[in-house]
Write an enzyme that holds these catalytic residues in place. Structure first.
Site, PDB file in Angstrom:
ATOM      1  N   GLU A  85      41.147  47.766  -4.309  1.00  0.00           N
ATOM      2  CA  GLU A  85      40.639  47.306  -2.904  1.00  0.00           C
ATOM      3  C   GLU A  85      40.481  45.738  -3.173  1.00  0.00           C
ATOM      4  O   GLU A  85      40.232  45.188  -4.491  1.00  0.00           O
ATOM      5  CB  GLU A  85      39.005  47.562  -2.788  1.00  0.00           C
ATOM      6  CG  GLU A  85      38.832  46.867  -1.440  1.00  0.00           C
ATOM      7  CD  GLU A  85      37.246  46.990  -0.928  1.00  0.00           C
ATOM      8  OE1 GLU A  85      36.796  48.065  -1.554  1.00  0.00           O
ATOM      9  OE2 GLU A  85      36.927  46.553  -0.023  1.00  0.00           O
ATOM     10  N   ASP A 145      41.706  35.892  -8.351  1.00  0.00           N
ATOM     11  CA  ASP A 145      42.637  35.967  -7.427  1.00  0.00           C
ATOM     12  C   ASP A 145      43.508  37.167  -7.527  1.00  0.00           C
ATOM     13  O   ASP A 145      43.900  37.635  -8.561  1.00  0.00           O
ATOM     14  CB  ASP A 145      43.174  34.745  -7.587  1.00  0.00           C
ATOM     15  CG  ASP A 145      44.419  34.596  -6.544  1.00  0.00           C
ATOM     16  OD1 ASP A 145      44.643  35.471  -5.550  1.00  0.00           O
ATOM     17  OD2 ASP A 145      44.981  33.628  -6.537  1.00  0.00           O
ATOM     18  N   ASP A 191      40.593  37.459   5.182  1.00  0.00           N
ATOM     19  CA  ASP A 191      40.378  36.467   5.932  1.00  0.00           C
ATOM     20  C   ASP A 191      41.642  36.187   6.931  1.00  0.00           C
ATOM     21  O   ASP A 191      42.675  36.035   6.533  1.00  0.00           O
ATOM     22  CB  ASP A 191      40.311  35.184   5.258  1.00  0.00           C
ATOM     23  CG  ASP A 191      39.014  35.392   4.094  1.00  0.00           C
ATOM     24  OD1 ASP A 191      38.081  35.434   4.572  1.00  0.00           O
ATOM     25  OD2 ASP A 191      39.501  35.577   2.899  1.00  0.00           O
ATOM     26  N   ASP A 245      39.847  42.821  12.650  1.00  0.00           N
ATOM     27  CA  ASP A 245      39.392  42.628  13.706  1.00  0.00           C
ATOM     28  C   ASP A 245      39.849  41.612  14.381  1.00  0.00           C
ATOM     29  O   ASP A 245      39.559  41.312  15.647  1.00  0.00           O
ATOM     30  CB  ASP A 245      37.851  42.783  13.812  1.00  0.00           C
ATOM     31  CG  ASP A 245      37.365  41.330  12.991  1.00  0.00           C
ATOM     32  OD1 ASP A 245      38.271  40.720  12.340  1.00  0.00           O
ATOM     33  OD2 ASP A 245      36.325  41.254  12.852  1.00  0.00           O
ATOM     34  N   THR A 251      31.200  48.758   9.379  1.00  0.00           N
ATOM     35  CA  THR A 251      30.275  48.012   8.816  1.00  0.00           C
ATOM     36  C   THR A 251      29.241  47.322   9.726  1.00  0.00           C
ATOM     37  O   THR A 251      29.762  47.609  11.174  1.00  0.00           O
ATOM     38  CB  THR A 251      30.970  46.634   8.149  1.00  0.00           C
ATOM     39  OG1 THR A 251      31.824  45.774   9.279  1.00  0.00           O
ATOM     40  CG2 THR A 251      32.047  47.073   6.968  1.00  0.00           C
ATOM     41  N   LYS A 252      28.376  46.715   9.778  1.00  0.00           N
ATOM     42  CA  LYS A 252      27.400  46.012  10.629  1.00  0.00           C
ATOM     43  C   LYS A 252      27.890  44.986  11.536  1.00  0.00           C
ATOM     44  O   LYS A 252      28.082  45.172  12.480  1.00  0.00           O
ATOM     45  CB  LYS A 252      26.375  45.601   9.943  1.00  0.00           C
ATOM     46  CG  LYS A 252      25.076  46.501   9.525  1.00  0.00           C
ATOM     47  CD  LYS A 252      24.205  45.680   8.729  1.00  0.00           C
ATOM     48  CE  LYS A 252      24.061  46.063   7.422  1.00  0.00           C
ATOM     49  NZ  LYS A 252      23.245  45.249   6.576  1.00  0.00           N
ATOM     50  N   PHE A 253      28.878  44.493  10.749  1.00  0.00           N
ATOM     51  CA  PHE A 253      29.543  43.302  11.534  1.00  0.00           C
ATOM     52  C   PHE A 253      30.578  43.756  12.526  1.00  0.00           C
ATOM     53  O   PHE A 253      30.653  43.477  13.569  1.00  0.00           O
ATOM     54  CB  PHE A 253      30.335  42.520  10.460  1.00  0.00           C
ATOM     55  CG  PHE A 253      31.210  41.266  11.083  1.00  0.00           C
ATOM     56  CD1 PHE A 253      30.573  40.092  11.505  1.00  0.00           C
ATOM     57  CD2 PHE A 253      32.616  41.674  11.062  1.00  0.00           C
ATOM     58  CE1 PHE A 253      31.559  39.206  11.810  1.00  0.00           C
ATOM     59  CE2 PHE A 253      33.414  40.437  11.515  1.00  0.00           C
ATOM     60  CZ  PHE A 253      33.064  39.452  11.831  1.00  0.00           C
TER      61      PHE A 253
HETATM   62  C1  SAM Z   1      36.317  38.289   5.259  1.00  0.00           C
HETATM   63  S1  SAM Z   1      36.033  38.738   3.850  1.00  0.00           S
HETATM   64  C2  SAM Z   1      35.912  40.525   4.100  1.00  0.00           C
HETATM   65  C3  SAM Z   1      35.167  41.417   3.120  1.00  0.00           C
HETATM   66  C4  SAM Z   1      35.200  42.771   3.175  1.00  0.00           C
HETATM   67  N1  SAM Z   1      36.409  43.211   2.888  1.00  0.00           N
HETATM   68  C5  SAM Z   1      34.478  43.400   4.279  1.00  0.00           C
HETATM   69  O1  SAM Z   1      34.985  43.905   5.037  1.00  0.00           O
HETATM   70  O2  SAM Z   1      33.418  42.935   4.528  1.00  0.00           O
HETATM   71  C6  SAM Z   1      37.508  38.557   3.166  1.00  0.00           C
HETATM   72  C7  SAM Z   1      37.113  38.583   1.574  1.00  0.00           C
HETATM   73  O3  SAM Z   1      38.359  38.428   0.682  1.00  0.00           O
HETATM   74  C8  SAM Z   1      38.259  37.711  -0.376  1.00  0.00           C
HETATM   75  N2  SAM Z   1      39.767  37.229  -0.784  1.00  0.00           N
HETATM   76  C9  SAM Z   1      40.538  36.628  -0.104  1.00  0.00           C
HETATM   77  N3  SAM Z   1      41.753  36.325  -0.687  1.00  0.00           N
HETATM   78  C10 SAM Z   1      41.436  37.120  -1.952  1.00  0.00           C
HETATM   79  C11 SAM Z   1      42.057  36.871  -2.959  1.00  0.00           C
HETATM   80  N4  SAM Z   1      43.398  36.556  -3.272  1.00  0.00           N
HETATM   81  N5  SAM Z   1      41.689  37.592  -4.031  1.00  0.00           N
HETATM   82  C12 SAM Z   1      40.394  38.103  -4.300  1.00  0.00           C
HETATM   83  N6  SAM Z   1      39.651  38.138  -3.009  1.00  0.00           N
HETATM   84  C13 SAM Z   1      40.159  37.343  -2.081  1.00  0.00           C
HETATM   85  C14 SAM Z   1      37.494  36.626   0.106  1.00  0.00           C
HETATM   86  O4  SAM Z   1      36.624  35.799  -0.842  1.00  0.00           O
HETATM   87  C15 SAM Z   1      36.452  37.309   1.178  1.00  0.00           C
HETATM   88  O5  SAM Z   1      35.237  37.786   0.408  1.00  0.00           O
END
Ligand code: SAM
Length: 287
Positions: free
Chosen positions: A81, A133, A156, A192, A266-268
């Protein structure tokens, strides 16, 4: 000559154990899909890092990880994941699918602490985390044809057009993902943000090694002719950002799937759904 710089994630503050998970690597500069948000690690998350980190948190390394060894010798299927956030979904899926092992990557330190806490509270044994990363983890630590599945939930969206180049799902990154999947393994994404869903669809549908499992046909709604790449952009070797072609704008495309039952809402997401916002799931199989 490529630009080379030192990169790394700031070590967790002042605790000896933490430095072990902080690695500075020298690598070619590239656009990142994340910004390290400020956010405090709570005392509970910190305790989880200190107590459970040695068992469940795998330090970043620049050579291949022995996945079976990383999961205490388990030969169960391995699901990756990327970007687990605070880890609620990850923990629920790992608790539901006990016959599989889950390797979860996130850069945000409080998120790592939060998921370690959930691992402890739910007595999960089939989860391992890496705080780094994901692009580098895939490149350096994961061998070709080693994964049975990949989850990327609510990556994101980088809403503004000038930030679209930071979106994780781009042609080259998808090639990297596909190379790490075994034949017949799956790739599951959810978002979303409609424009990102369409980008994911167009990028993934054009990857020849993937088959879209959807049965529906859709037409592109959120991109327009102004988004099509210009001749000048296409001629640049450095041009890596996804932009649709004119043909893609006007054709029909294999589309989305129903949310698979194992992915909890998820809640969101629930809040958004109640407000009438959409969520798009995409599931592909590697040929
Ligand atoms: C919008 S959040 C969604 C989190 C979770 N998957 C959820 O559904 O609630 C996106 C997450 O991806 C992580 N992220 C983005 N690019 C990444 C990367 N290259 N490596 C690891 N994590 C990453 C960010 O830090 C962030 O916490």
């Amino acid at each position: 000559m490529p630009i080379v710089r030192l990169v790394g994630i700031r070590p967790f503050q002042n605790k000896p154990l933490k430095d072990k998970y902080f690695v500075n690597t020298t690598r070619i500069d590239r656009i990142r899909s994340f910004v390290l948000r400020a956010g405090r690690t709570t005392a509970g998350q910190q305790r989880a890092i200190d107590e459970l980190g040695p068992q469940f948190l795998i330090p970043f390394q620049v050579h291949a990880l022995d996945l079976q060894q990383a999961f205490s010798g388990s030969s169960r299927p391995k699901i990756l994941e990327i970007g687990f956030g605070m880890g609620e979904t990850t923990a629920k899926i790992a608790a539901l699918r006990t016959e599989e092992d889950f390797l979860a990557i996130e850069v945000h330190p409080p998120g790592v602490g939060a998921l370690l806490k959930l691992i402890g509270e739910n007595h999960l044994t089939n989860l391992r985390l890496i705080r780094h990363d994901a692009v580098e983890v895939l490149e350096k630590m994961l061998s070709p044809n080693s994964l049975d599945g990949i989850h990327i939930y609510f990556a994101d969206p980088w809403h503004k057009k000038r930030h679209h180049k930071r979106r994780l799902i781009q042609v080259e990154f998808v090639k990297l993902l596909v190379s790490r999947l075994k034949p017949d393994a799956y790739l599951h994404l959810a978002t979303d943000w409609h424009n990102y869903a369409e980008q994911m669809l167009l990028v993934l549908n054009t990857e020849l090694a993937l088959i879209n499992t959807s049965l529906e046909k859709i037409q592109i709604e959120t991109f327009s002719v102004t988004d099509v790449a210009s001749e000048i952009e296409l001629a640049k070797e450095s041009f890596k950002e996804f932009k649709p072609t004119l043909e893609q704008l006007y054709s029909k495309h294999t589309g989305y799937v129903e949310r698979p039952a194992y992915r909890p809402i998820t809640k969101f997401e629930n809040r958004g759904l109640k407000l009438g916002h959409g969520v798009w799931d995409l599931v592909y199989k590697k040929k």
